[in-house]
Design a protein around this motif. Structure first.
Motif: not given
Length: 138
Positions: A16-27, A29-35, A41-44, A49-50
């Motif tokens: 998540l340290a990588f993917w959170d940054w990278f995906l936000r750069e592409l537009g 946004s956080e959709f769901q979060s759990w333990d 999500k982008f569009g539909d 990541f589990v």
């Protein structure tokens, strides 16, 4: 149309340290979060990541085995490919095909190829300049 992709990762926090940054750069946004997971999500379409169970982390991921080879994303521009290329190197992630970068996909195919923290290949592709000029004219 693709609905979602779910990826099991060896270390959720590291990924998540990588993917959170990278995906936000592409537009995205956080959709769901759990333990044990998080989605963006982008569009539909969304990407999940589990945290994989430890018993399944014995053998590391390799993109040449059966299964997912890589994920490819659209970039907004060549400048975005260049900017993210610099950030990938700054973060110490592995740039693939550096001797042919940014044309590792062939002449006129402007893209970045690199590995995520689990060594999954990720591709970021700039729009074709011909497509851009065609769309802006019409």
């Amino acid at each position: 149309m693709l609905h979602h992709v779910e990826l099991y990762v060896a270390d959720l926090n590291r990924s998540l340290a990588f993917w959170d940054w990278f995906l936000r750069e592409l537009g995205y946004s956080e959709f769901q979060s759990w333990d044990s997971g998080k989605s963006f999500k982008f569009g539909d379409t969304y990407i999940v990541f589990v945290q994989a169970e430890r018993r399944f982390c014995q053998e590391p991921y390799h993109r040449c085995r059966p299964g997912l080879n890589h994920l490819a994303f659209h970039a907004k521009s060549r400048e975005q490919v260049d900017q993210i290329s610099r950030e990938i190197q700054y973060r110490g992630l592995k740039l693939l095909y550096p001797e042919r970068h940014p044309y590792a996909g062939g002449e006129g195919y402007y893209a970045l190829f690199f590995e995520d923290p689990d060594r999954m290949k990720v591709e970021l592709v700039a729009p074709d300049p011909i497509e851009i000029s065609t769309h802006s004219e019409g």
